[in-house]
Design an enzyme around this catalytic site. Structure first.
Site, PDB file in Angstrom:
ATOM      1  N   THR A 192      40.049  20.499  48.797  1.00  0.00           N
ATOM      2  CA  THR A 192      38.960  19.805  48.085  1.00  0.00           C
ATOM      3  C   THR A 192      38.160  20.726  47.172  1.00  0.00           C
ATOM      4  O   THR A 192      37.245  20.271  46.491  1.00  0.00           O
ATOM      5  CB  THR A 192      37.999  19.185  49.117  1.00  0.00           C
ATOM      6  OG1 THR A 192      37.647  20.210  50.063  1.00  0.00           O
ATOM      7  CG2 THR A 192      38.629  18.027  49.850  1.00  0.00           C
ATOM      8  N   GLY A 193      38.462  22.034  47.145  1.00  0.00           N
ATOM      9  CA  GLY A 193      37.676  22.979  46.347  1.00  0.00           C
ATOM     10  C   GLY A 193      38.158  23.080  44.913  1.00  0.00           C
ATOM     11  O   GLY A 193      39.066  22.360  44.492  1.00  0.00           O
ATOM     12  N   ARG A 206      33.812  18.244  56.875  1.00  0.00           N
ATOM     13  CA  ARG A 206      33.052  17.433  55.903  1.00  0.00           C
ATOM     14  C   ARG A 206      33.975  16.526  55.094  1.00  0.00           C
ATOM     15  O   ARG A 206      33.592  15.439  54.674  1.00  0.00           O
ATOM     16  CB  ARG A 206      32.298  18.346  54.907  1.00  0.00           C
ATOM     17  CG  ARG A 206      31.193  19.162  55.493  1.00  0.00           C
ATOM     18  CD  ARG A 206      30.549  20.041  54.401  1.00  0.00           C
ATOM     19  NE  ARG A 206      31.418  21.126  53.953  1.00  0.00           N
ATOM     20  CZ  ARG A 206      31.499  22.320  54.539  1.00  0.00           C
ATOM     21  NH1 ARG A 206      30.759  22.561  55.592  1.00  0.00           N
ATOM     22  NH2 ARG A 206      32.301  23.258  54.093  1.00  0.00           N
ATOM     23  N   ARG A 248      43.604  41.276  50.976  1.00  0.00           N
ATOM     24  CA  ARG A 248      44.234  41.893  49.795  1.00  0.00           C
ATOM     25  C   ARG A 248      44.488  43.390  49.952  1.00  0.00           C
ATOM     26  O   ARG A 248      45.487  43.901  49.450  1.00  0.00           O
ATOM     27  CB  ARG A 248      43.361  41.654  48.558  1.00  0.00           C
ATOM     28  CG  ARG A 248      43.376  40.219  48.091  1.00  0.00           C
ATOM     29  CD  ARG A 248      42.487  40.042  46.881  1.00  0.00           C
ATOM     30  NE  ARG A 248      42.347  38.637  46.548  1.00  0.00           N
ATOM     31  CZ  ARG A 248      41.220  38.078  46.126  1.00  0.00           C
ATOM     32  NH1 ARG A 248      40.134  38.816  45.979  1.00  0.00           N
ATOM     33  NH2 ARG A 248      41.181  36.806  45.855  1.00  0.00           N
ATOM     34  N   CYS A 270      40.942  36.694  40.744  1.00  0.00           N
ATOM     35  CA  CYS A 270      41.226  36.052  39.454  1.00  0.00           C
ATOM     36  C   CYS A 270      41.032  36.983  38.260  1.00  0.00           C
ATOM     37  O   CYS A 270      41.723  36.850  37.254  1.00  0.00           O
ATOM     38  CB  CYS A 270      40.395  34.784  39.291  1.00  0.00           C
ATOM     39  SG  CYS A 270      38.659  34.974  39.694  1.00  0.00           S
ATOM     40  N   SER A 304      33.444  29.077  36.815  1.00  0.00           N
ATOM     41  CA  SER A 304      34.294  28.530  37.880  1.00  0.00           C
ATOM     42  C   SER A 304      34.876  29.612  38.776  1.00  0.00           C
ATOM     43  O   SER A 304      35.397  29.305  39.841  1.00  0.00           O
ATOM     44  CB  SER A 304      35.430  27.681  37.294  1.00  0.00           C
ATOM     45  OG  SER A 304      36.231  28.472  36.455  1.00  0.00           O
ATOM     46  N   GLY A 305      34.760  30.880  38.365  1.00  0.00           N
ATOM     47  CA  GLY A 305      35.159  31.979  39.251  1.00  0.00           C
ATOM     48  C   GLY A 305      34.321  31.981  40.523  1.00  0.00           C
ATOM     49  O   GLY A 305      34.732  32.538  41.538  1.00  0.00           O
ATOM     50  N   LYS A 319      37.304  45.482  43.056  1.00  0.00           N
ATOM     51  CA  LYS A 319      38.544  44.722  43.277  1.00  0.00           C
ATOM     52  C   LYS A 319      39.515  44.965  42.130  1.00  0.00           C
ATOM     53  O   LYS A 319      40.716  45.131  42.342  1.00  0.00           O
ATOM     54  CB  LYS A 319      38.247  43.221  43.363  1.00  0.00           C
ATOM     55  CG  LYS A 319      37.607  42.774  44.661  1.00  0.00           C
ATOM     56  CD  LYS A 319      37.381  41.274  44.603  1.00  0.00           C
ATOM     57  CE  LYS A 319      36.491  40.799  45.727  1.00  0.00           C
ATOM     58  NZ  LYS A 319      36.180  39.367  45.615  1.00  0.00           N
ATOM     59  N   HIS A 362      38.816  33.252  32.339  1.00  0.00           N
ATOM     60  CA  HIS A 362      38.281  34.609  32.256  1.00  0.00           C
ATOM     61  C   HIS A 362      38.909  35.317  31.048  1.00  0.00           C
ATOM     62  O   HIS A 362      40.089  35.120  30.745  1.00  0.00           O
ATOM     63  CB  HIS A 362      38.658  35.427  33.496  1.00  0.00           C
ATOM     64  CG  HIS A 362      37.949  35.024  34.756  1.00  0.00           C
ATOM     65  ND1 HIS A 362      36.904  34.131  34.794  1.00  0.00           N
ATOM     66  CD2 HIS A 362      38.128  35.444  36.042  1.00  0.00           C
ATOM     67  CE1 HIS A 362      36.478  34.005  36.051  1.00  0.00           C
ATOM     68  NE2 HIS A 362      37.216  34.773  36.820  1.00  0.00           N
ATOM     69  N   ASN A 373      41.353  31.185  34.962  1.00  0.00           N
ATOM     70  CA  ASN A 373      41.134  31.767  36.295  1.00  0.00           C
ATOM     71  C   ASN A 373      41.482  30.813  37.415  1.00  0.00           C
ATOM     72  O   ASN A 373      41.739  31.239  38.547  1.00  0.00           O
ATOM     73  CB  ASN A 373      39.680  32.232  36.450  1.00  0.00           C
ATOM     74  CG  ASN A 373      38.667  31.153  36.132  1.00  0.00           C
ATOM     75  OD1 ASN A 373      38.623  30.661  35.008  1.00  0.00           O
ATOM     76  ND2 ASN A 373      37.869  30.775  37.102  1.00  0.00           N
TER      77      ASN A 373
HETATM   78  N1  LIG Z   1      37.427  30.072  41.624  1.00  0.00           N
HETATM   79  C1  LIG Z   1      38.249  31.025  41.253  1.00  0.00           C
HETATM   80  O1  LIG Z   1      38.410  31.367  40.063  1.00  0.00           O
HETATM   81  C2  LIG Z   1      39.049  31.763  42.285  1.00  0.00           C
HETATM   82  C3  LIG Z   1      40.076  32.570  41.833  1.00  0.00           C
HETATM   83  C4  LIG Z   1      40.847  33.276  42.751  1.00  0.00           C
HETATM   84  C5  LIG Z   1      40.568  33.161  44.085  1.00  0.00           C
HETATM   85  N2  LIG Z   1      39.549  32.362  44.515  1.00  0.00           N
HETATM   86  C6  LIG Z   1      39.333  32.297  45.945  1.00  0.00           C
HETATM   87  O2  LIG Z   1      39.859  31.051  46.418  1.00  0.00           O
HETATM   88  C7  LIG Z   1      39.086  30.601  47.538  1.00  0.00           C
HETATM   89  C8  LIG Z   1      38.568  29.184  47.243  1.00  0.00           C
HETATM   90  O3  LIG Z   1      37.717  29.276  46.110  1.00  0.00           O
HETATM   91  P1  LIG Z   1      37.137  27.986  45.364  1.00  0.00           P
HETATM   92  O4  LIG Z   1      36.621  28.522  44.083  1.00  0.00           O
HETATM   93  O5  LIG Z   1      38.127  26.866  45.333  1.00  0.00           O
HETATM   94  O6  LIG Z   1      35.942  27.582  46.367  1.00  0.00           O
HETATM   95  P2  LIG Z   1      35.233  26.154  46.571  1.00  0.00           P
HETATM   96  O7  LIG Z   1      35.310  25.357  45.321  1.00  0.00           O
HETATM   97  O8  LIG Z   1      33.909  26.471  47.138  1.00  0.00           O
HETATM   98  O9  LIG Z   1      36.142  25.418  47.706  1.00  0.00           O
HETATM   99  C9  LIG Z   1      36.196  25.898  49.034  1.00  0.00           C
HETATM  100  C10 LIG Z   1      37.198  25.099  49.846  1.00  0.00           C
HETATM  101  O10 LIG Z   1      37.225  25.657  51.168  1.00  0.00           O
HETATM  102  C11 LIG Z   1      36.979  24.604  52.118  1.00  0.00           C
HETATM  103  N3  LIG Z   1      36.227  25.136  53.257  1.00  0.00           N
HETATM  104  C12 LIG Z   1      35.025  25.768  53.240  1.00  0.00           C
HETATM  105  N4  LIG Z   1      34.657  26.103  54.502  1.00  0.00           N
HETATM  106  C13 LIG Z   1      35.644  25.650  55.315  1.00  0.00           C
HETATM  107  C14 LIG Z   1      35.849  25.669  56.722  1.00  0.00           C
HETATM  108  N5  LIG Z   1      34.965  26.233  57.555  1.00  0.00           N
HETATM  109  N6  LIG Z   1      36.990  25.126  57.219  1.00  0.00           N
HETATM  110  C15 LIG Z   1      37.903  24.554  56.407  1.00  0.00           C
HETATM  111  N7  LIG Z   1      37.763  24.499  55.056  1.00  0.00           N
HETATM  112  C16 LIG Z   1      36.643  25.047  54.523  1.00  0.00           C
HETATM  113  C17 LIG Z   1      36.168  23.583  51.356  1.00  0.00           C
HETATM  114  O11 LIG Z   1      36.281  22.339  52.014  1.00  0.00           O
HETATM  115  P3  LIG Z   1      35.093  21.224  51.929  1.00  0.00           P
HETATM  116  O12 LIG Z   1      35.193  20.620  50.551  1.00  0.00           O
HETATM  117  O13 LIG Z   1      35.463  20.282  53.008  1.00  0.00           O
HETATM  118  O14 LIG Z   1      33.809  21.971  52.146  1.00  0.00           O
HETATM  119  C18 LIG Z   1      36.868  23.613  50.001  1.00  0.00           C
HETATM  120  O15 LIG Z   1      38.061  22.859  50.068  1.00  0.00           O
HETATM  121  C19 LIG Z   1      37.986  31.635  47.751  1.00  0.00           C
HETATM  122  O16 LIG Z   1      38.385  32.585  48.701  1.00  0.00           O
HETATM  123  C20 LIG Z   1      37.871  32.294  46.387  1.00  0.00           C
HETATM  124  O17 LIG Z   1      37.362  33.603  46.461  1.00  0.00           O
HETATM  125  C21 LIG Z   1      38.797  31.641  43.656  1.00  0.00           C
END
Ligand SMILES: NC(=O)c1ccc[n+]([C@@H]2O[C@H](COP(=O)([O-])OP(=O)(O)OC[C@H]3O[C@@H](n4cnc5c(N)ncnc54)[C@H](OP(=O)(O)O)[C@@H]3O)[C@@H](O)[C@H]2O)c1
Length: 357
Positions: A13-14, A42, A102, A132, A162-163, A233, A262, A335
């Site tokens: 869902t994220g 949730r 990592r 990213c 969005s990062g 990183k 990015h 990203n």
């Molecule tokens: N955004 C980027 O550009 C990017 C790039 C590379 C890597 N990342 C990494 O990818 C990961 C996700 O990032 P995002 O940007 O997608 O974050 P996000 O939009 O905040 O989404 C987080 C996701 O994790 C789930 N979650 C949170 N707490 C949880 C729990 N206790 N148990 C099960 N699920 C849980 C959330 O579910 P709910 O919706 O149910 O809360 C949601 O599906 C992070 O580690 C981030 O550092 C992000």
């Protein structure tokens, strides 16, 4: 969905999870027999559509990994740290997008175009996906390194909201709406005042300063000697992916008011002499790099033109005037696609044949 290995998407869902579904929808061939969607309690019970089929989101629990072959984790670090080993203990290969594993010596850090051979060495049953910012330039850097031998890397990033996940996207839209149409940015502090007046408290933001009409020279958390975690990183992950433990790297990470994609200004020094023409030829023949470089006609990469694209877009390639064997160039990478979801999915896809009977 049919016969084939079972894929779990944890964090469906994220921001990255949603992009992952988009990538799965767009894939021509789809090796998976079943896809399981997992998130926090949730989101349990919410229905999401993958390749035309409605799938109910399940709450993260050990039993969601029963029978799973590959589990992709797009969740916060602490959730991955706890649950990726549980998935591995259930027999799945965990492909983790967080920062939890990592730099673990027993976990390969993989970019399929650069170090695919490391995917098979995974003693913990976990493969990590780079952050990213590093990923957004790695296809281009890896291709040049292969030919000329990278020695030094100096980069400045221009990172999208969005990062910082879905909350980063929501915050930038809210800030843009709060200041939109107003005469702000003419006086110190007036952007902050406009946000406060709209009820947007700085303490609620994932960014340490207003991002609308601004640039913020900070990404991540404070580490030793004033470095931001994102900058370290870039250094550590570039060394590990490229297999150059003593690579000299210096990064300055900056957040800019862009929703997705990015960008990085790269200053790369090589062991061998390198020319702009040779670099252009390498990029033109590379399946994951798109050369967009005709400044005389106003043609160069921008995040607004790159968003949604899979390749790393490269332009502004110049021979550094005062530095031998050195190129300067500008890269843009989405990203959420290559910088996160696409790279993870490409790793999962490469693993699928191991589980195809
Ligand atoms: N955004 C980027 O550009 C990017 C790039 C590379 C890597 N990342 C990494 O990818 C990961 C996700 O990032 P995002 O940007 O997608 O974050 P996000 O939009 O905040 O989404 C987080 C996701 O994790 C789930 N979650 C949170 N707490 C949880 C729990 N206790 N148990 C099960 N699920 C849980 C959330 O579910 P709910 O919706 O149910 O809360 C949601 O599906 C992070 O580690 C981030 O550092 C992000």
């Amino acid at each position: 969905m049919g016969s084939g290995p079972v894929l779990a998407l944890v964090g469906a869902t994220g921001a990255v999870g949603s992009m992952m579904i988009d990538i799965m929808d767009g894939r021509e061939s789809f090796p998976w027999g079943e896809v399981r969607l997992v998130a926090s309690p949730r989101s349990a019970g919410r229905a999401l559509t993958v390749r035309g089929q409605e799938i109910m989101v399940r709450a993260l629990a050990p039993e969601v990994f029963d029978g799973v072959d590959v589990a992709m984790f797009d969740v916060p670090d602490e959730v991955s740290a706890r649950w990726a080993p549980i998935a591995a203990a259930h027999g799945a290969v965990a492909v983790d997008n967080s920062g939890a594993f990592r730099m673990d010596d027993a976990v390969p850090l993989v970019v399929p175009e650069v170090n695919p051979h490391q995917m098979t060495e995974r003693p913990r049953g976990i493969i990590a996906n780079p952050n990213c910012t590093t990923l957004s330039m790695m296809a281009a850097i890896g291709a040049l390194h292969h030919e000329f031998g990278l020695r030094e890397l100096v980069v400045a990033s221009y990172q999208a909201a969005s990062g910082a996940g879905q909350s980063g996207i929501d915050r930038l839209y809210a800030e843009a709406a709060a200041v939109g149409g107003k005469q702000v940015g003419l006086r110190a502090g007036d952007v902050r005042e406009a946000l406060e007046a709209a009820g947007l408290s700085q303490s609620d933001s994932p960014f340490p300063a207003p991002l609308a009409f601004n640039v913020v020279p900070w990404a991540g958390s404070l580490k030793e000697d004033g470095w931001a975690s994102e900058e370290l990183k870039v250094r550590n992950e570039s060394r590990k992916i490229l297999g150059i433990p003593d690579l000299k790297v210096s990064a300055t990470c900056v957040r800019v008011p862009v929703i997705t994609t990015h960008s990085l200004a790269v200053h790369a020094t090589f062991a061998e002499p390198v020319t702009v023409a040779a670099a252009r030829e390498i990029f033109q023949g590379h399946p994951s790099v798109l050369l967009v470089d005709d400044p005389a006609n106003g043609v160069f990469p921008t995040p607004a033109d790159t968003v949604g694209a899979d390749p790393t877009v490269v332009g502004r390639i110049r021979q550094a005037l005062d530095f031998p064997n050195t190129l300067d160039f500008f890269v843009c990478g989405d990203n959420l696609r290559k910088g996160a979801a696409l790279n993870t999915y490409e790793i999962a896809e490469a693993l699928a044949p191991e589980f195809t009977g």
